[in-house]
Design a protein around this motif. Structure first.
Motif, PDB file in Angstrom:
ATOM      1  N   ALA A  70       0.836  -1.198   0.000  1.00 41.71           N
ATOM      2  CA  ALA A  70       0.000   0.000   0.000  1.00 41.71           C
ATOM      3  C   ALA A  70       0.872   1.250   0.000  1.00 41.71           C
ATOM      4  O   ALA A  70       0.617   2.210  -0.732  1.00 41.71           O
ATOM      5  N   ILE A  71       1.905   1.242   0.845  1.00 41.73           N
ATOM      6  CA  ILE A  71       2.808   2.384   0.951  1.00 41.73           C
ATOM      7  C   ILE A  71       3.532   2.620  -0.376  1.00 41.73           C
ATOM      8  O   ILE A  71       3.586   3.746  -0.887  1.00 41.73           O
ATOM      9  N   ASN A  73       2.661   1.602  -3.380  1.00 42.75           N
ATOM     10  CA  ASN A  73       1.704   2.022  -4.409  1.00 42.75           C
ATOM     11  C   ASN A  73       1.449   3.522  -4.325  1.00 42.75           C
ATOM     12  O   ASN A  73       1.381   4.221  -5.336  1.00 42.75           O
ATOM     13  N   TYR A  74       1.288   4.009  -3.095  1.00 42.48           N
ATOM     14  CA  TYR A  74       1.001   5.437  -2.881  1.00 42.48           C
ATOM     15  C   TYR A  74       2.157   6.298  -3.369  1.00 42.48           C
ATOM     16  O   TYR A  74       1.967   7.269  -4.107  1.00 42.48           O
ATOM     17  N   ALA A  77       2.523   6.215  -7.231  1.00 39.88           N
ATOM     18  CA  ALA A  77       1.494   6.998  -7.924  1.00 39.88           C
ATOM     19  C   ALA A  77       1.745   8.489  -7.719  1.00 39.88           C
ATOM     20  O   ALA A  77       1.671   9.288  -8.662  1.00 39.88           O
ATOM     21  N   LYS A  78       2.075   8.857  -6.488  1.00 40.12           N
ATOM     22  CA  LYS A  78       2.287  10.268  -6.183  1.00 40.12           C
ATOM     23  C   LYS A  78       3.429  10.857  -6.998  1.00 40.12           C
ATOM     24  O   LYS A  78       3.356  11.992  -7.469  1.00 40.12           O
ATOM     25  N   ARG A  89       0.106  -0.216 -15.564  1.00 38.14           N
ATOM     26  CA  ARG A  89       0.124  -0.493 -14.128  1.00 38.14           C
ATOM     27  C   ARG A  89       0.033  -1.987 -13.839  1.00 38.14           C
ATOM     28  O   ARG A  89       0.719  -2.488 -12.956  1.00 38.14           O
TER      29      ARG A  89
ATOM     30  N   LEU B  86      -6.119   9.215  -4.791  1.00 40.29           N
ATOM     31  CA  LEU B  86      -4.960   8.496  -4.263  1.00 40.29           C
ATOM     32  C   LEU B  86      -5.072   8.208  -2.766  1.00 40.29           C
ATOM     33  O   LEU B  86      -4.696   7.131  -2.294  1.00 40.29           O
ATOM     34  N   VAL B  90      -5.072   4.406  -1.214  1.00 42.60           N
ATOM     35  CA  VAL B  90      -4.093   3.829  -0.280  1.00 42.60           C
ATOM     36  C   VAL B  90      -4.809   3.160   0.893  1.00 42.60           C
ATOM     37  O   VAL B  90      -4.342   2.141   1.417  1.00 42.60           O
ATOM     38  N   ASP B  93      -6.020  -0.153  -0.384  1.00 44.47           N
ATOM     39  CA  ASP B  93      -4.864  -1.053  -0.448  1.00 44.47           C
ATOM     40  C   ASP B  93      -4.485  -1.578   0.940  1.00 44.47           C
ATOM     41  O   ASP B  93      -4.211  -2.763   1.117  1.00 44.47           O
ATOM     42  N   ASP B  97      -4.867  -5.474   1.773  1.00 40.69           N
ATOM     43  CA  ASP B  97      -3.658  -6.251   2.066  1.00 40.69           C
ATOM     44  C   ASP B  97      -3.722  -6.912   3.431  1.00 40.69           C
ATOM     45  O   ASP B  97      -3.262  -8.039   3.603  1.00 40.69           O
TER      46      ASP B  97
END
Lengths: 223, 247
Positions: A70-71, A73-74, A77-78, A89, B86, B90, B93, B97
């Motif tokens: 998750a981290i 991905n963020y 994207a940022k 993607r 975004l 997150v 996600d 997860d």
């Protein structure tokens, strides 16, 4: 001016290292708070800072993020390192999940008991040279471009090159039959932000040694 | 008209089940090719359809996709189940997860020796009760909305429902251990009192979440017998997987 991201983990690679690489590659300065003892981890848990009671945790943009994927991905994207559309993607995700799977095996090597280590190393080398590296070499060969996806730098290149360094640390000869991967590694290493990260004194962490392993085991209550 | 997505995996849950759930929740019909022999598997590898030599494999939109999380992310984005920006993404996600981690522990336990399997499954139930479910209950309680993220149905809600049902298969009482839920489930007359006091009370616990998400038409359909939802792993499934993957 926005606060710098703050990383919470122990002072070692583990599951935080890909996050350090990606932030560094994106040219983002960050701070780190290191867990030194299991009490530090307890405190983070008691503060309610860890959604599933686990680290890595990254404070960024007013959020306390957990779960590596998750981290990452963020951040990707940022900072525009995630391809130009959902299809790119999907390719990037497929490649990096493969990288993560192989990296997981390398991470666990340090925890393997001495009696089983030799067998484990053979298994890792086999997976590396027969399953994963050939797949990535084939991708590069198929399009002949400088980057894995979309003819443009993405997180896939960063994560793969990080893995190639890890592979090389185990045994440099493992990269021998993969000329395109070696070229990718050299090319990415030359990018100014990555070059800086590869210098001594950067936030990049060294491989785990016995002293740090003992510390990590204490913090996470591992046997 | 676009071809239906084609899933290639063993006839069981494993690492493909979350993908089936997400497609079903999005109302997308899909086809399945079940791997039953080593020869089938070797053919897939030789044909170059498996990037890292592994399943799950999903063929859709002209792509040959492997890696569960890559496939799930693609589906979530395609069917607008990934939040609106975004910051919402997150959170989806993070939550997805977390539940995937929990469900993977259950999937892998099927392949352990009987003693280890029991131990691992007991640990899963404990983690669900003490770590994962409390985290989700708090999220629902804090915003009081019907869905985990952005007041809108997302991949995170599908995963959480799937995880709740899987853990309930191991321990039917797992949701009733929550203080809020205890009132709703064990003392319904008191629950009515509480609900009368605060009409939003019924929205803020996992039991209510489970009921609500299960009633969504596409999900309701997937939960009916005869759908493509797979059963928990049995000895035949474990034997087939071991044979095909030469474990």
């Amino acid at each position: 001016m926005a606060a710098k991201p703050k990383l919470h983990y122990f002072n070692g690679r583990g599951r935080m290292e890909p996050i350090r690489w990606l932030l560094a590659a994106a040219g983002v300065e960050f701070e780190e708070e290191f867990l030194e003892t299991s009490k530090d981890l307890e405190k983070l848990r008691n503060d309610g800072s860890l959604m599933f009671q686990q680290v890595p945790m990254v404070e960024i943009d007013g959020m306390k993020l957990v779960q590596c994927r998750a981290i990452l991905n963020y951040i990707a994207a940022k900072y525009n390192l995630y391809g130009k559309d959902t299809k790119e993607r999907a390719l990037i995700d497929m490649y990096i999940e493969g990288v993560a799977d192989l990296n997981e095996v390398y991470i666990h090597l340090i925890l393997t008991p001495p009696s089983e280590k030799a067998a484990k190393i053979t298994e890792i080398k086999d997976k590396t040279t027969n399953r994963y590296l050939p797949a990535f070499e084939k991708v590069l060969k198929s399009h002949g471009q400088d980057y894995l996806v979309g003819n443009r730098l993405s997180r896939a290149d960063i994560h793969l090159v990080e893995l190639l360094y890890t592979v090389e640390e185990l045994d440099p000869s493992l990269l021998a039959n993969f000329p395109l991967l070696k070229a990718l590694k050299a090319r990415i290493s030359n990018l100014p932000t990555v070059k800086k990260f590869l210098q001594p004194g950067s936030p990049r962490k060294p491989p785990m040694d016995e002293k740090n392993l003992a510390k990590a085991k204490e913090i996470f209550h591992l046997k | 008209m676009a071809a239906k997505p084609k899933l290639c995996y063993f006839r069981g849950r494993g690492r493909m089940e979350s993908i089936r759930w997400l497609l079903a929740a999005a109302g997308v019909e899909f086809e399945e090719e079940f791997i039953e022999t080593r020869e089938q598997y070797e053919k897939l590898q030789k044909d170059g359809r498996l990037l890292f030599g592994q399943v799950p494999l999903v063929e859709m939109d002209g792509m040959v996709l492997t890696q569960t999380k890559a496939i799930l992310s693609y589906l979530a984005a395609k069917y607008d189940l990934y939040g609106k920006d975004l910051k919402e993404r997150v959170r989806v996600d993070m939550y997805a997860d977390g539940t995937l981690d929990l469900m993977m522990m259950i999937a892998l336990a099927a392949f352990k020796t009987p003693g280890e399997k029991e131990e691992n499954l007991a640990l899963v139930v404990k983690k669900a009760k003490t770590c994962y479910f409390p985290a989700f209950e708090k999220i629902l309680k804090d915003h009081g909305e019907d869905f985990l993220v952005g007041n809108k149905f997302s991949w995170a809600d599908v995963q959480l429902l799937e995880a709740i049902l899987m853990v309930e298969e191991l321990d039917a009482s797992v949701l009733s251990d929550f203080p809020l839920l205890k009132v709703v489930c064990e003392q319904p007359h008191k629950a009515q009192e509480a609900m009368n006091r605060d009409k939003d009370f019924s929205k803020i616990c996992l039991q209510a979440f489970k009921t609500r998400i299960s009633s969504i038409p596409t999900i309701k359909k997937f939960l009916q017998p005869g759908s493509q939802r797979k059963l928990p792993p049995d000895s035949h499934y474990v034997k087939t997987v071991r044979k095909v993957l030469q474990l």
